[in-house]
Design an enzyme around this catalytic site. Structure first.
Site, PDB file in Angstrom:
ATOM      1  N   LYS A 102      -8.379   1.376  11.067  1.00  0.00           N
ATOM      2  CA  LYS A 102      -7.181   0.662  11.541  1.00  0.00           C
ATOM      3  C   LYS A 102      -6.236   1.603  12.287  1.00  0.00           C
ATOM      4  CE  LYS A 102      -2.879  -0.909   9.280  1.00  0.00           C
ATOM      5  NZ  LYS A 102      -2.109   0.328   9.421  1.00  0.00           N
ATOM      6  N   ASN A 103      -5.955   2.732  11.697  1.00  0.00           N
ATOM      7  CA  ASN A 103      -4.956   3.620  12.298  1.00  0.00           C
ATOM      8  C   ASN A 103      -5.477   4.349  13.521  1.00  0.00           C
ATOM      9  OD1 ASN A 103      -3.168   2.766  10.424  1.00  0.00           O
ATOM     10  ND2 ASN A 103      -3.086   4.674   9.254  1.00  0.00           N
ATOM     11  N   CYS A 151      10.995  -2.934   7.526  1.00  0.00           N
ATOM     12  CA  CYS A 151      10.289  -1.835   6.902  1.00  0.00           C
ATOM     13  C   CYS A 151      10.186  -2.008   5.391  1.00  0.00           C
ATOM     14  CB  CYS A 151      11.052  -0.572   7.230  1.00  0.00           C
ATOM     15  SG  CYS A 151      10.291   0.799   6.477  1.00  0.00           S
ATOM     16  N   ARG A 200      12.409   3.717   8.271  1.00  0.00           N
ATOM     17  CA  ARG A 200      11.360   4.192   9.193  1.00  0.00           C
ATOM     18  C   ARG A 200      11.900   4.172  10.614  1.00  0.00           C
ATOM     19  NH1 ARG A 200       5.647   1.484   7.919  1.00  0.00           N
ATOM     20  NH2 ARG A 200       4.840   3.328   8.985  1.00  0.00           N
ATOM     21  N   ASP A 230      -1.031   6.881   2.392  1.00  0.00           N
ATOM     22  CA  ASP A 230      -1.697   5.571   2.353  1.00  0.00           C
ATOM     23  C   ASP A 230      -2.663   5.442   1.177  1.00  0.00           C
ATOM     24  OD1 ASP A 230      -0.288   4.877   4.577  1.00  0.00           O
ATOM     25  OD2 ASP A 230      -1.968   4.967   5.976  1.00  0.00           O
ATOM     26  N   ARG A 267      -4.330  -7.110   6.628  1.00  0.00           N
ATOM     27  CA  ARG A 267      -3.897  -6.271   7.750  1.00  0.00           C
ATOM     28  C   ARG A 267      -4.786  -5.050   7.911  1.00  0.00           C
ATOM     29  NH1 ARG A 267       2.211  -5.997   8.807  1.00  0.00           N
ATOM     30  NH2 ARG A 267       1.234  -4.847  10.458  1.00  0.00           N
TER      31      ARG A 267
HETATM   32  C1  UD1 Z   1       1.287   6.272  10.410  1.00  0.00           C
HETATM   33  C2  UD1 Z   1       0.241   5.331   9.845  1.00  0.00           C
HETATM   34  C3  UD1 Z   1       0.601   4.959   8.412  1.00  0.00           C
HETATM   35  C4  UD1 Z   1       0.811   6.207   7.569  1.00  0.00           C
HETATM   36  C5  UD1 Z   1       1.786   7.147   8.247  1.00  0.00           C
HETATM   37  C6  UD1 Z   1       1.911   8.484   7.533  1.00  0.00           C
HETATM   38  C7  UD1 Z   1      -0.534   4.068  11.752  1.00  0.00           C
HETATM   39  C8  UD1 Z   1      -0.590   2.749  12.464  1.00  0.00           C
HETATM   40  N1  UD1 Z   1       0.210   4.121  10.664  1.00  0.00           N
HETATM   41  O1  UD1 Z   1       2.531   5.587  10.436  1.00  0.00           O
HETATM   42  O2  UD1 Z   1      -0.471   4.193   7.887  1.00  0.00           O
HETATM   43  O3  UD1 Z   1       1.345   5.821   6.323  1.00  0.00           O
HETATM   44  O4  UD1 Z   1       1.361   7.435   9.595  1.00  0.00           O
HETATM   45  O5  UD1 Z   1       0.665   9.085   7.418  1.00  0.00           O
HETATM   46  O6  UD1 Z   1      -1.183   5.029  12.149  1.00  0.00           O
HETATM   47  N2  UD1 Z   1       9.862   9.319  11.069  1.00  0.00           N
HETATM   48  C9  UD1 Z   1      11.128   9.598  11.530  1.00  0.00           C
HETATM   49  N3  UD1 Z   1      11.411   9.290  12.847  1.00  0.00           N
HETATM   50  C10 UD1 Z   1      10.481   8.760  13.688  1.00  0.00           C
HETATM   51  C11 UD1 Z   1       9.182   8.492  13.193  1.00  0.00           C
HETATM   52  C12 UD1 Z   1       8.901   8.793  11.876  1.00  0.00           C
HETATM   53  O7  UD1 Z   1      12.001  10.075  10.808  1.00  0.00           O
HETATM   54  O8  UD1 Z   1      10.792   8.518  14.851  1.00  0.00           O
HETATM   55  C13 UD1 Z   1       9.530   9.632   9.647  1.00  0.00           C
HETATM   56  C14 UD1 Z   1       9.106   8.391   8.861  1.00  0.00           C
HETATM   57  O9  UD1 Z   1      10.229   7.680   8.396  1.00  0.00           O
HETATM   58  C15 UD1 Z   1       8.291   9.012   7.754  1.00  0.00           C
HETATM   59  C16 UD1 Z   1       7.624  10.211   8.438  1.00  0.00           C
HETATM   60  O10 UD1 Z   1       8.393  10.461   9.615  1.00  0.00           O
HETATM   61  O11 UD1 Z   1       9.131   9.478   6.730  1.00  0.00           O
HETATM   62  C17 UD1 Z   1       6.191  10.023   8.818  1.00  0.00           C
HETATM   63  O12 UD1 Z   1       6.040   8.808   9.505  1.00  0.00           O
HETATM   64  P1  UD1 Z   1       4.971   8.631  10.678  1.00  0.00           P
HETATM   65  O13 UD1 Z   1       3.966   9.727  10.590  1.00  0.00           O
HETATM   66  O14 UD1 Z   1       5.696   8.452  11.961  1.00  0.00           O
HETATM   67  O15 UD1 Z   1       4.284   7.279  10.289  1.00  0.00           O
HETATM   68  P2  UD1 Z   1       3.739   6.160  11.272  1.00  0.00           P
HETATM   69  O16 UD1 Z   1       3.229   6.797  12.523  1.00  0.00           O
HETATM   70  O17 UD1 Z   1       4.741   5.058  11.399  1.00  0.00           O
END
Ligand code: UD1
Length: 429
Positions: free
Chosen positions: A22-23, A115, A120, A304, A397
């Protein structure tokens, strides 16, 4: 919308084959907007894939989905506006912004869906666009980003983010000059995105390390790609094998990708053996507690998998502590597991003290997000009596047919379409 009915007790045996990730598929589908004709094999038939296809079609792409192969023709893209209703459904829709900005110099997006795991933000995504020379403005929940031509730059991520790294890569692929992303996330799904882009003609190196380098090219061409296996689905089934004291084999698994999970399973007394493109698991009748473990960005233990391990350790012998270090509030499974007799103390929503009980009992519980749902199904497999896990919409999902896979391993799991249920809005994980 349905529910899962699980009668616990069976020790899982046998083998299943793991499907596409998925990811990995979601950002790769978003990346197709940069190219022409993309043929993508091994795509999971999950609701997030269908939602992503809706976004592509909304932008004007021609998309076909046959078996597990998706064909996207992006030559007819007619819009740079990501629809609000679809962005509200799925957080990863924000990954379209980088590609559209890179290709057309313009994108209109909306803050992605509510969220369920705590705060997030998307500040890192928008900051990366700015560092590449885009003007990014926000009006309420609407985001406008534009640039005549993005320019390669040094992009330093303040925090490791999978999505922001992917968005920065996609924005940089057609930019003028060289981009260096520092403190990039190292997840295997980013490596798969690089493979796809390189096959399409992009110049990207370093994915899987914390420095990704992108040399801008004028255009991308046609591409054929096979999506990597889903390491979280594999991890979920390994945890299912472990919780039932089972002996199972999973085909189509990249061992390196699941090593952080296999290492923690070993701490619980489970043997995970590498075979050719497969792993075999042998679990003792009762698992050992894990004194302390924490989630973290790859190659750390994946967040995850945290809910599934919380469920698994609920019946381990002794006391375990799990610390959730990626998300602020990934704890909705804890209260549901308590309904099944788990003894878990939740400290400030990020630290779980688990006192292993001999066995859980069946109960009526609710999935509140994707991995929460998976954790509850696993808990049901190890419990006495029947467990009903409601809100299957979340599980769908990310798992193509979890009940069928678990049935193939000998579990008593049924998927039942519910007669009347409320209608929660899906939340992205
Ligand atoms: C992706 C995965 C999700 C997984 C996560 C962490 C997909 C579709 N989803 O989510 O399944 O749980 O990685 O391995 O691939 N953050 C910020 N600012 C930003 C973006 C992120 O502060 O602009 C923070 C988030 O709140 C969180 C951390 O960074 O605490 C990591 O999040 P991130 O790696 O961005 O997760 P996703 O890419 O949304």
């Amino acid at each position: 919308m349905g529910e899962y009915r699980i009668t616990g007790g069976a020790r899982l045996t046998g083998e299943v084959t793991i499907g596409g990730s998925k990811n990995a598929v979601l950002p790769i589908l978003a990346a197709t907007v940069l190219g022409k004709r993309s043929v993508i094999h091994n795509c999971p038939k999950i609701s997030d894939t269908y939602c992503t296809i809706d976004i592509l079609r909304g932008l004007g792409c021609d998309v076909g989905f046959d078996g597990h192969t998706i064909v996207v023709d992006a030559r007819g893209i007619a819009s740079h506006h990501l629809p609000e209703d679809l962005m509200d459904k799925m957080r990863s829709s924000i990954i379209f912004a980088g590609g559209l900005l890179g290709r057309f110099g313009l994108v209109v997006a909306h803050y992605p869906g509510g969220c369920s795991l705590g705060d997030r933000p998307i500040d890192l995504h928008l900051e990366a666009f700015r560092q590449l020379g885009a003007l990014v403005e926000e009006e309420g929940q609407v985001i406008y980003a534009r640039a005549k031509k993005l320019a390669g730059a040094r992009v330093v991520m303040k925090k490791t983010s999978v999505g922001a790294t992917q968005n920065a890569i996609l924005a940089a692929v057609l930019a003028k000059g060289t981009t260096t992303i520092e403190n990039a996330a190292r997840e295997p799904e980013i490596v798969d995105l690089q493979r796809f882009l390189v096959a399409a003609g992009a110049k990207v190196t370093g994915a899987g390390t914390s420095t990704v380098i992108i040399e801008g090219v004028a255009e991308l061409g046609d591409v054929e790609h096979t999506i990597m296996p889903d390491r979280i689905v594999a991890g979920t089934y390994l945890a299912a094998g472990a919780i039932t004291g089972g002996h199972i084999r999973l085909n189509n698994v990249v061992y390196e990708d699941i090593k952080p999970i296999a290492d923690r399973l070993a701490d619980a007394g489970v043997t995970v053996t590498l075979e050719e493109k497969a792993v075999a698991l042998a679990a003792p009748q009762r698992l050992a507690a894990i004194d302390y473990m924490a989630t973290g960005p790859h190659p750390g233990f994946p967040t995850d998998m945290q809910p599934q391990f919380t469920a698994m350790l609920a019946t381990a012998h002794g006391n375990s502590i799990i610390s959730e270090k990626v998300f602020d509030a990934r704890d909705k499974h804890v209260a549901e597991l308590a309904k099944m007799g788990a003894d878990i103390r939740n400290v400030d929503r990020k630290r779980f003290h688990i006192s292993g009980v001999q066995r859980l009992h069946g109960a009526v519980v609710e999935a509140h997000d994707l991995r929460c749902g998976a954790a509850l199904i696993l808990a049901g497999l190890g419990a006495y009596g029947e467990t009903v896990v409601g809100n299957s919409i979340y599980v769908e999902r990310g798992y193509e047919a979890i009940h069928q896979d678990l049935q193939a391993l000998g579990a008593d799991v049924k998927f039942v379409t519910a007669r009347s249920q409320n209608n929660p809005k899906p939340q992205d994980i």
